[in-house]
Structures are given as C-alpha cells and as structure tokens.
Write an enzyme that holds these catalytic residues in place. Structure first.
Site, PDB file in Angstrom:
ATOM      1  N   ILE A 137      -7.360   7.522  -0.783  1.00 51.78           N
ATOM      2  CA  ILE A 137      -7.200   6.077  -0.837  1.00 51.78           C
ATOM      3  C   ILE A 137      -7.962   5.516   0.359  1.00 51.78           C
ATOM      4  CG2 ILE A 137      -4.970   6.258   0.369  1.00 51.78           C
ATOM      5  CD1 ILE A 137      -4.103   3.673  -0.938  1.00 51.78           C
ATOM      6  N   SER A 138      -8.841   4.562   0.112  1.00 51.62           N
ATOM      7  CA  SER A 138      -9.670   4.019   1.193  1.00 51.62           C
ATOM      8  C   SER A 138      -8.815   3.290   2.220  1.00 51.62           C
ATOM      9  CB  SER A 138     -10.710   3.048   0.620  1.00 51.62           C
ATOM     10  OG  SER A 138     -11.618   3.714  -0.207  1.00 51.62           O
ATOM     11  N   LYS A 139      -9.287   3.260   3.468  1.00 53.30           N
ATOM     12  CA  LYS A 139      -8.535   2.561   4.494  1.00 53.30           C
ATOM     13  C   LYS A 139      -8.557   1.055   4.229  1.00 53.30           C
ATOM     14  CE  LYS A 139     -12.371   2.866   7.833  1.00 53.30           C
ATOM     15  NZ  LYS A 139     -12.741   3.363   9.177  1.00 53.30           N
ATOM     16  N   ILE A 194     -11.828  -1.110   4.824  1.00 50.20           N
ATOM     17  CA  ILE A 194     -12.978  -0.984   3.932  1.00 50.20           C
ATOM     18  C   ILE A 194     -12.684  -1.622   2.582  1.00 50.20           C
ATOM     19  CG2 ILE A 194     -12.438   1.308   2.976  1.00 50.20           C
ATOM     20  CD1 ILE A 194     -15.925   0.001   3.966  1.00 50.20           C
ATOM     21  N   ARG A 214       0.813  -1.216   0.000  1.00 51.24           N
ATOM     22  CA  ARG A 214       0.000   0.000   0.000  1.00 51.24           C
ATOM     23  C   ARG A 214       0.845   1.264   0.000  1.00 51.24           C
ATOM     24  NH1 ARG A 214      -3.273   3.050   4.150  1.00 51.24           N
ATOM     25  NH2 ARG A 214      -5.244   3.690   3.150  1.00 51.24           N
TER      26      ARG A 214
END
Length: 265
Positions: free
Chosen positions: A108-110, A113, A82
C-alpha cells in the site's frame, strides 16, 4: 463513425444466484463482463484510537505541511480510514508516512505519494475545466487509493491482475459503499477500453516503458501519472498530458513502486 458503447453510470452486474451469499456476482476478467459496483452508504461513525478522526486529521496536517494544497485531496485523505486497508498486525503504522506490505509482494503506497499523485490528476486541463471525470487506476492492490480517488473523481475504474488482491480490495471497499468505484480483475497493462476515454489514468506499479494502450485510452486534455524507469534504470514519476498535438511528458521526482507486470494470476 459510430462511437463505441461505454458502460453506464454506474455500471451494473446481474444479481448473484440464490444462496451465493453475495449480491455483487463473481469478478470477471477484462475480456468479459462489466466492472463490479459497490453501493454507497453513510460512513461509519468515528470512535476511539485508530477509529478516531483526530488520527487522520494529524496525518492530513502533515500532508498539508509537506505541500499538498488541494482541499479535495486533503478532505479525501482525511475521510478514508487507511488502517482498514492494512493487516491487523500493522494498524499501528497505518497513519505513518510509509508503504506497508499487503501480501503477494505488493504494498500500500504511503499517504504522501497517494495524495501527491491524486493532486497531479486534478491538475489535468480537462479536470480543471470540468472537474475530474472518469479515472482508470492500474493496480487496485488493497483498494486504498481507489477509495481516495472515489472521493475526488466522478467515476473510478480500478483494475488488478492478482485475484487474491482483487478479492481483498472488494472486501475492504464493500463497507464504504462507493457507487462510483468499479473493480475489475484483468491485465492492467491493457488498460480497460470499455470505459475509455479517461480523464485521468494512474498507475500503482512502474514499468520499463509506457503501455501504448494507456495513451490510446486517455482523453484529449487528460493526464496520466505513473512511475516509470528513467535512463539510469531508477524509477521516476512521469506525468503525461494528452493534447490535440500529441503527448507532453514531464519528469518529476524519484519514486519507488513495485514492478508493472502483465497477465492475470
């Protein structure tokens, strides 16, 4: 009735012109050419610090402890680095369970999720019977979720409306050489009919209502997972299963995504 012709697997683009410095060609809107293809190579070796697999393993353990039970999803989350998808000033936060800015008002989504939504896709009836086939992602962003999806699905079409983010995702994904991930510059609210029907559709942005095009492009037995505005205006995670009898909607937990917008910019 003749069925519409779909892109091949993988979709291919003509070579770039001599001296262009790239073999991928130029990104085109949905109205024109097939999606971009990224060839596969072996993953980079683990190193130290944020390059160490131990950092990702700790993140994966946290995801498992939080309730993510799919071995495929956990393996994908552990495989994709990531920190390579966030700005250099934020790399120390890359494996925290938090969303991070990626520019142009997007995030950027965690990890939790991303893993949650990926696991929901694998729960679709067609995916349980045949494995997760062709997936449409609305909102490529920096490319992180597309990379994760590329590990669990046979084929991924991912569409981004912001040209600068489309190019950023291309640069981020190129080293991973995922031949089954196709990048498209276009209006995600229209979906991508050339690749339909899709076993699954996933959205990284939340709208006031579900676009009809997404439901039309979803295969029978397929599943759509997207944030949507609830009755009180706050976002909820919506799961839509398409059956022979119609659409079945399930409302899950509250979420917080960037707004869904139309057009290309």
């Amino acid at each position: 009735m003749n069925q519409p012709r779909r892109p091949g697997f993988p979709a291919r683009l003509p070579s770039a012109s001599p001296g262009s410095g790239t073999s991928f060609g130029t990104a085109k809107p949905v109205t024109g050419n097939p999606a971009r293809v990224l060839p596969r190579v072996a993953p980079a070796p683990a190193g130290v610090g944020l390059d160490s697999s131990a950092v990702r393993e700790r993140m994966v353990r946290r995801l498992a402890d939080s309730g993510i039970g799919s071995a495929k999803v956990l393996a994908a989350m552990g495989a994709i680095e990531r920190h390579r998808f966030v700005d250099s000033a934020l790399v120390n936060q890359a494996y925290e369970d938090t969303s991070l800015p990626i520019g142009l008002g997007q995030t950027i989504s965690k990890p939790s999720i991303v893993a949650r939504m990926a696991e929901l896709l694998l729960g679709a009836p067609v995916a349980q019977a045949e494995g997760l086939g062709r997936v449409l992602e609305i909102g490529t962003g920096c490319g992180y979720q597309a990379a994760v999806l590329g590990r669990i699905a046979k084929e991924v079409y991912t569409i981004e409306r912001l040209r600068a983010l489309h190019e950023k995702a291309r640069d981020n994904l190129r080293p991973l050489r995922l031949t089954n991930v196709h990048l498209i510059l276009g209006d995600g609210m229209l979906g991508y009919p050339k690749g339909a029907p899709y076993a699954a559709i996933i959205s990284a942005a939340g709208g006031e209502k579900l676009p009809e095009q997404w439901c039309d492009q979803l295969a029978v037995g397929g599943r759509l997972v997207a944030p949507m505005a609830g009755p009180d205006g706050r976002q909820i995670l919506l799961v839509v299963d398409k059956t022979a009898a119609g659409l079945k909607q399930t409302v899950l937990e509250a979420v917080n995504f960037v707004p869904l917008k139309s057009g290309v910019a």
